[in-house]
Design an enzyme around this catalytic site. Structure first.
Site, PDB file in Angstrom:
ATOM      1  N   ARG A 162     -21.044  -8.103   0.610  1.00  0.00           N
ATOM      2  CA  ARG A 162     -21.476  -8.234  -0.794  1.00  0.00           C
ATOM      3  C   ARG A 162     -22.729  -9.117  -0.913  1.00  0.00           C
ATOM      4  O   ARG A 162     -22.862  -9.903  -1.851  1.00  0.00           O
ATOM      5  CB  ARG A 162     -20.368  -8.825  -1.672  1.00  0.00           C
ATOM      6  CG  ARG A 162     -19.140  -7.966  -1.808  1.00  0.00           C
ATOM      7  CD  ARG A 162     -19.429  -6.682  -2.569  1.00  0.00           C
ATOM      8  NE  ARG A 162     -18.229  -5.994  -2.984  1.00  0.00           N
ATOM      9  CZ  ARG A 162     -17.562  -5.126  -2.217  1.00  0.00           C
ATOM     10  NH1 ARG A 162     -17.995  -4.833  -1.002  1.00  0.00           N
ATOM     11  NH2 ARG A 162     -16.471  -4.535  -2.684  1.00  0.00           N
ATOM     12  N   SER A 237     -14.384  -5.714  -9.044  1.00  0.00           N
ATOM     13  CA  SER A 237     -13.920  -7.011  -8.547  1.00  0.00           C
ATOM     14  C   SER A 237     -14.763  -8.116  -9.158  1.00  0.00           C
ATOM     15  O   SER A 237     -15.981  -8.128  -8.983  1.00  0.00           O
ATOM     16  CB  SER A 237     -14.080  -7.087  -7.029  1.00  0.00           C
ATOM     17  OG  SER A 237     -13.321  -6.090  -6.407  1.00  0.00           O
ATOM     18  N   GLU A 333     -18.160 -12.543  -7.894  1.00  0.00           N
ATOM     19  CA  GLU A 333     -18.965 -11.497  -7.262  1.00  0.00           C
ATOM     20  C   GLU A 333     -19.986 -10.976  -8.264  1.00  0.00           C
ATOM     21  O   GLU A 333     -21.077 -10.565  -7.897  1.00  0.00           O
ATOM     22  CB  GLU A 333     -18.032 -10.369  -6.807  1.00  0.00           C
ATOM     23  CG  GLU A 333     -18.675  -9.408  -5.849  1.00  0.00           C
ATOM     24  CD  GLU A 333     -18.306  -7.969  -6.126  1.00  0.00           C
ATOM     25  OE1 GLU A 333     -18.905  -7.365  -7.030  1.00  0.00           O
ATOM     26  OE2 GLU A 333     -17.421  -7.452  -5.430  1.00  0.00           O
TER      27      GLU A 333
HETATM   28  N1  EPU Z   1      -3.806  -7.662  -3.353  1.00  0.00           N
HETATM   29  C1  EPU Z   1      -2.795  -8.292  -4.009  1.00  0.00           C
HETATM   30  N2  EPU Z   1      -2.802  -8.269  -5.366  1.00  0.00           N
HETATM   31  C2  EPU Z   1      -3.762  -7.653  -6.079  1.00  0.00           C
HETATM   32  C3  EPU Z   1      -4.821  -7.018  -5.393  1.00  0.00           C
HETATM   33  C4  EPU Z   1      -4.808  -7.029  -4.018  1.00  0.00           C
HETATM   34  O1  EPU Z   1      -1.896  -8.856  -3.407  1.00  0.00           O
HETATM   35  O2  EPU Z   1      -3.685  -7.658  -7.304  1.00  0.00           O
HETATM   36  C5  EPU Z   1      -3.773  -7.609  -1.880  1.00  0.00           C
HETATM   37  C6  EPU Z   1      -3.367  -6.219  -1.406  1.00  0.00           C
HETATM   38  O3  EPU Z   1      -2.008  -6.098  -1.314  1.00  0.00           O
HETATM   39  C7  EPU Z   1      -4.004  -6.139  -0.047  1.00  0.00           C
HETATM   40  C8  EPU Z   1      -5.245  -6.978  -0.207  1.00  0.00           C
HETATM   41  O4  EPU Z   1      -5.061  -7.789  -1.353  1.00  0.00           O
HETATM   42  O5  EPU Z   1      -3.184  -6.751   0.923  1.00  0.00           O
HETATM   43  C9  EPU Z   1      -6.509  -6.157  -0.322  1.00  0.00           C
HETATM   44  O6  EPU Z   1      -6.423  -5.322  -1.458  1.00  0.00           O
HETATM   45  P1  EPU Z   1      -7.306  -4.005  -1.630  1.00  0.00           P
HETATM   46  O7  EPU Z   1      -7.346  -3.215  -0.376  1.00  0.00           O
HETATM   47  O8  EPU Z   1      -6.881  -3.327  -2.891  1.00  0.00           O
HETATM   48  O9  EPU Z   1      -8.770  -4.506  -1.768  1.00  0.00           O
HETATM   49  P2  EPU Z   1      -9.422  -5.792  -2.402  1.00  0.00           P
HETATM   50  O10 EPU Z   1      -9.728  -6.760  -1.330  1.00  0.00           O
HETATM   51  O11 EPU Z   1      -8.599  -6.254  -3.529  1.00  0.00           O
HETATM   52  C10 EPU Z   1     -11.833  -4.805  -2.018  1.00  0.00           C
HETATM   53  C11 EPU Z   1     -13.129  -4.701  -2.770  1.00  0.00           C
HETATM   54  C12 EPU Z   1     -13.069  -3.556  -3.783  1.00  0.00           C
HETATM   55  C13 EPU Z   1     -12.800  -2.256  -3.028  1.00  0.00           C
HETATM   56  C14 EPU Z   1     -11.477  -2.426  -2.262  1.00  0.00           C
HETATM   57  C15 EPU Z   1     -11.163  -1.225  -1.409  1.00  0.00           C
HETATM   58  C16 EPU Z   1     -14.034  -6.962  -2.810  1.00  0.00           C
HETATM   59  C17 EPU Z   1     -14.331  -8.155  -3.640  1.00  0.00           C
HETATM   60  N3  EPU Z   1     -13.412  -5.957  -3.438  1.00  0.00           N
HETATM   61  O12 EPU Z   1     -10.806  -5.167  -2.944  1.00  0.00           O
HETATM   62  O13 EPU Z   1     -14.340  -3.451  -4.385  1.00  0.00           O
HETATM   63  O14 EPU Z   1     -12.705  -1.158  -3.904  1.00  0.00           O
HETATM   64  O15 EPU Z   1     -11.564  -3.565  -1.370  1.00  0.00           O
HETATM   65  O16 EPU Z   1     -12.054  -1.181  -0.336  1.00  0.00           O
HETATM   66  O17 EPU Z   1     -14.398  -6.931  -1.634  1.00  0.00           O
HETATM   67  C18 EPU Z   1     -15.677  -4.089  -6.241  1.00  0.00           C
HETATM   68  O18 EPU Z   1     -16.383  -4.704  -5.444  1.00  0.00           O
HETATM   69  O19 EPU Z   1     -15.934  -4.059  -7.477  1.00  0.00           O
HETATM   70  C19 EPU Z   1     -14.483  -3.412  -5.759  1.00  0.00           C
HETATM   71  C20 EPU Z   1     -13.609  -2.839  -6.591  1.00  0.00           C
END
Ligand code: EPU
Length: 337
Positions: A162, A237, A333
């Site tokens: 990012r 995010s 972010e």
């Molecule tokens: N998790 C939770 N609770 C939540 C959300 C997530 O416990 O409410 C845990 C999930 O269980 C999992 C981990 O966090 O173990 C990761 O969750 P997820 O794969 O959904 O991805 P994220 O880290 O929450 C990132 C990006 C998203 C992107 C997703 C999928 C960042 C800041 N965000 O989210 O990007 O769509 O991975 O690749 O890196 C964005 O940047 O606007 C965005 C939506």
């Protein structure tokens, strides 16, 4: 070129925040863009792309320049690869769909990300195991001091999680005009290991997925987890996933042995901010007309009529609580204006 005065930016930011621009202009050609800068009238300028990664907390006392440069073309192709150029004002997802209709591979995991092509390199957008830097070839950007167009290669952009040169030393000095992507025409490299993609494909009863299938799976996962900005204001995010040192992580893990985490390097560990925020009790919480999304704790939402300051205050409360509970700082972010 037509300058408008005192116009609402509500429809130009995906959070749907109703602030005003003192002046507003839609930029549809590089010539117009150059002439605005060549005028040297010292007016303060504010560059607006797709408005999908910003929180507007006040009226913009400036000339808001909405980058609306349209167009896309195939520049060059070999047996294996194709170089495709898109201008900055193209809608990201519409561009991704166009590449898939042409059976060009590389952008399928990045389906349905809000925003425009021109802002995609700034924060090196990423989702489901793919980042923009994996397919980015180069971009052309207007140097706002010299008014020359400069080309940035992939290495020049210094992409990171990012992050890129456009958020660091080049910040505010350039306007990205167009981006060239290197995509595949055959032997597509499929990324199906991340998150729910594999199980979604299984559910779709697809065992040998095409790039179009992956796009459909990603769209379906995103629609089930992330609010559509056309219905509920949001900026995806709101926070980055924090990266902490191994030493800090081991201390944290003693207290929270079940926390998900990913090793980034030998000495760095990424902890999902979504988990921290959810564990801190914020997931699904609403505060009047704004709050934390019920299916993804990383996403702050405006249910309609919230101010940027409301959302900024909530983000600070979340940051403070996460720091107090876990001793981990989480950074926004989105750009806070
Ligand atoms: N998790 C939770 N609770 C939540 C959300 C997530 O416990 O409410 C845990 C999930 O269980 C999992 C981990 O966090 O173990 C990761 O969750 P997820 O794969 O959904 O991805 P994220 O880290 O929450 C990132 C990006 C998203 C992107 C997703 C999928 C960042 C800041 N965000 O989210 O990007 O769509 O991975 O690749 O890196 C964005 O940047 O606007 C965005 C939506």
């Amino acid at each position: 070129m037509h300058i408008e005065h005192n116009i609402s930016l509500k429809q130009y930011n995906t959070f749907g925040i109703d602030v005003k621009a003192r002046q507003f202009i839609s930029i549809t050609s590089v010539t117009d863009l150059k002439s605005v800068y060549a005028a040297q009238d010292n007016s303060v300028k504010f560059i607006l792309g797709g408005g999908s990664n910003m929180l507007l907390t006040k009226d913009i006392d400036a000339l808001v320049m909405h980058i609306n440069l349209k167009g896309k073309e195939i520049l060059f192709q070999t047996e294996e690869d194709v170089f495709v150029k898109a201008n900055a004002g193209e809608n990201w997802h519409e561009f991704v769909i166009w590449t898939l209709e042409n059976n060009f591979g590389g952008l399928e995991n990045l389906s349905l990300i809000p925003g425009n092509v021109g802002t995609s390199p700034i924060q090196n957008i990423g989702a489901y195991g793919v980042e923009l830097k994996d397919v980015f070839h180069s971009c052309d950007a207007l140097n706002l001091e010299t008014l020359n167009i400069e080309t940035f290669t992939n290495a020049d952009c210094k992409f990171d999680y990012r992050n890129s040169i456009f958020k660091q030393e080049a910040k505010g000095k350039y306007i990205i005009l167009s981006v060239v992507f290197k995509l595949t025409k055959k032997n597509h490299v499929l990324h199906t290991n991340y998150g729910a993609i594999a199980s979604k494909l299984q559910q779709m009863q697809i065992s040998t997925p095409t790039i179009q299938d992956i796009s459909k799976a990603v769209i379906s996962i995103r629609q089930s987890k992330l609010p559509d900005p056309n219905n509920i204001g949001n900026s995806g995010s709101f926070f980055k996933n924090p990266i902490i040192s191994k030493t800090e992580f081991l201390k944290f893990q003693e207290n929270f042995p079940n926390a998900p985490h990913y090793a980034i390097t030998e000495n760095e560990v990424k902890v999902p901010a979504g988990w921290l925020i959810e564990t801190a009790g914020f997931k699904g919480k609403t505060f009047g007309n704004y709050g934390v999304h019920k299916k993804q704790a990383l996403v702050l939402v405006n249910y309609g009529g919230a101010s940027g300051m409301d959302i900024l205050k909530l983000s600070k409360l979340i940051q403070d609580t996460v720091l107090r509970l876990f001793n981990i700082s989480i950074e926004a972010e989105v750009n806070i204006i």
